[in-house]
Design an enzyme around this catalytic site. Structure first.
Site, short mmCIF file in Angstrom:
data_model
loop_
_atom_site.label_atom_id
_atom_site.label_comp_id
_atom_site.label_asym_id
_atom_site.label_seq_id
_atom_site.Cartn_x
_atom_site.Cartn_y
_atom_site.Cartn_z
N LYS A 21 -33.59 90.94 2.79
CA LYS A 21 -32.97 90.26 1.65
C LYS A 21 -32.16 91.25 0.80
O LYS A 21 -32.28 92.47 0.94
CB LYS A 21 -34.05 89.61 0.77
CG LYS A 21 -34.80 88.47 1.46
CD LYS A 21 -33.88 87.28 1.71
CE LYS A 21 -34.63 86.00 2.05
NZ LYS A 21 -35.28 85.98 3.35
N ASN A 22 -31.34 90.73 -0.10
CA ASN A 22 -30.51 91.59 -0.95
C ASN A 22 -31.37 92.57 -1.76
O ASN A 22 -30.93 93.67 -2.07
CB ASN A 22 -29.66 90.75 -1.90
CG ASN A 22 -28.57 90.00 -1.17
OD1 ASN A 22 -28.70 89.69 0.01
ND2 ASN A 22 -27.50 89.68 -1.86
#
Length: 363
Positions: free
Chosen positions: A185-186
């Site tokens: 994920k970011n």
């Protein structure tokens, strides 16, 4: 080889800080929750422009516990979309509520407010709009429908760290929001992690109890809870990465802009950032009716790709009992057959992207 995502590149860019953070937890032996998780919760709530955040063991648990904290259970219906990771539906199932689906907007891949309105019944208790690929759903009409019908809104923000809608951060618009810190994920942990964000003190209190066996003090169990606590090491790693999240987000946005420029005039269907939103490009998703061939040929040239997601929820064997049939959600089904995710991560260079784009154009 151009990888789909390069976690090693990110780790090595901040290796001394990450290693020191992990060593600090090992020395303190604060392995479950602990001071780093407490501070992360404060920092992440502030990042989302909201009051409270509670760390949990993964993003699915964040959605599950958020629903329970809001009082969702057997006899209720919760509406979400078919074009999402299965966890959006699974979290509803775990509460004993009924999963209800509505179609997506074909441009943004997020919940279609008109389809949502048609799906609401007297049994509807909550709505889970999914902020997909890094762009938030069209929240104003969704919130208006929720207010009209007295419904809870839980943002599935697993792919939307730092995304914005009309200047409002993901995690600050609905009644609650669930985030994932899965490594890719970011904002990714060194393993699993999740967070429930809310402005409601009672919802926050219940999530904190539910994640820790339903107790506010040891052995005094007020609720039937779970073992879903965030680990201290993950809290420490995420606190280091929080310092870089905005820098990395802008690097993703720059990379997306380069892709857009390189694909301009090619006829390739590229992502659309709506005027009133900040897209954080967790994924850069194009579309093709010849996806299988494209994946094979790009792979042969050393370019990794992904599919997010190849099967809509209502056509998965696990959820056949919902009773939906093929053709009921045409936009979700078409997207599932055509979407293709290209390499996207902050460290992606322009030269690497040029090689990707040249290969795609040659297909």
């Amino acid at each position: 080889m151009i990888p789909f995502v390069d976690l090693k590149a990110q780790y090595h860019s901040i290796k001394p800080e990450i290693d020191a953070a992990i060593q600090g937890v090992l020395e303190s032996c604060a392995f479950t929750l602990g001071p780093d998780v407490v501070e992360l919760e404060k920092e992440y709530a502030a990042y989302c422009n909201n009051a409270f955040a509670a760390g949990v063991n993964n993003g699915t648990s964040a959605l599950h516990l958020a629903l329970l904290a809001a009082g969702v259970g057997p006899g209720d219906e919760v509406i979400t979309v078919p074009h999402t990771f299965v966890a959006s539906a699974a979290a509803i199932y775990y509460t004993g509520a009924t999963i209800k689906l509505c179609d997506i907007d074909p441009v943004t891949y997020t919940m279609d407010p008109a389809a949502l309105e048609a799906a609401i019944t007297p049994r509807t208790k909550a709505i889970i709009p999914v902020h997909l690929y890094g762009q938030m759903a069209d929240m104003d009409p969704i919130m208006a429908l929720a207010k009209k019908h007295g419904l809870i809104v839980l943002e599935d923000a697993a792919q939307a760290h730092g995304a914005e809608y009309k200047g409002k951060r993901a995690g600050s618009v609905g009644d609650l929001a669930g985030f994932s810190f899965y490594p890719g994920k970011n904002l990714g942990a060194a393993g699993e992690g999740g967070m429930v964000v809310t402005g409601n003190a009672e919802f926050n209190r219940k999530v904190r109890m539910l994640r820790d066996w339903g107790a506010e003090k040891k052995y005094h169990h007020e609720l039937k809870g779970f073992n879903m606590r965030l680990e201290g090491i993950q809290g420490a790693v995420l606190r280091v990465k929080m310092k870089y999240i905005e820098k990395w987000t802008e690097m993703r946005r720059d990379a997306a802009g380069r892709y857009d420029e390189m694909f301009a005039g090619s006829g390739i269907e590229t992502p659309v950032q709506m005027d009133n939103r900040r897209h954080v490009y967790h994924l850069y998703v194009i579309r093709t009716a010849e996806r299988t061939r494209w994946i094979e040929e790009l792979g042969g040239k050393g370019i990794q790709t992904g599919i997010h997601y190849p099967y809509p929820v209502h056509l998965l064997p696990a959820y056949a009992d919902l009773g939906y049939k093929q053709g009921q959600f045409p936009h979700s089904e078409k997207a599932a057959n055509e979407v293709l995710s290209l390499p996207m991560y902050p460290e992606l260079t322009g030269d690497m992207q040029a090689e990707v784009v040249e290969a795609v154009k040659a297909l």
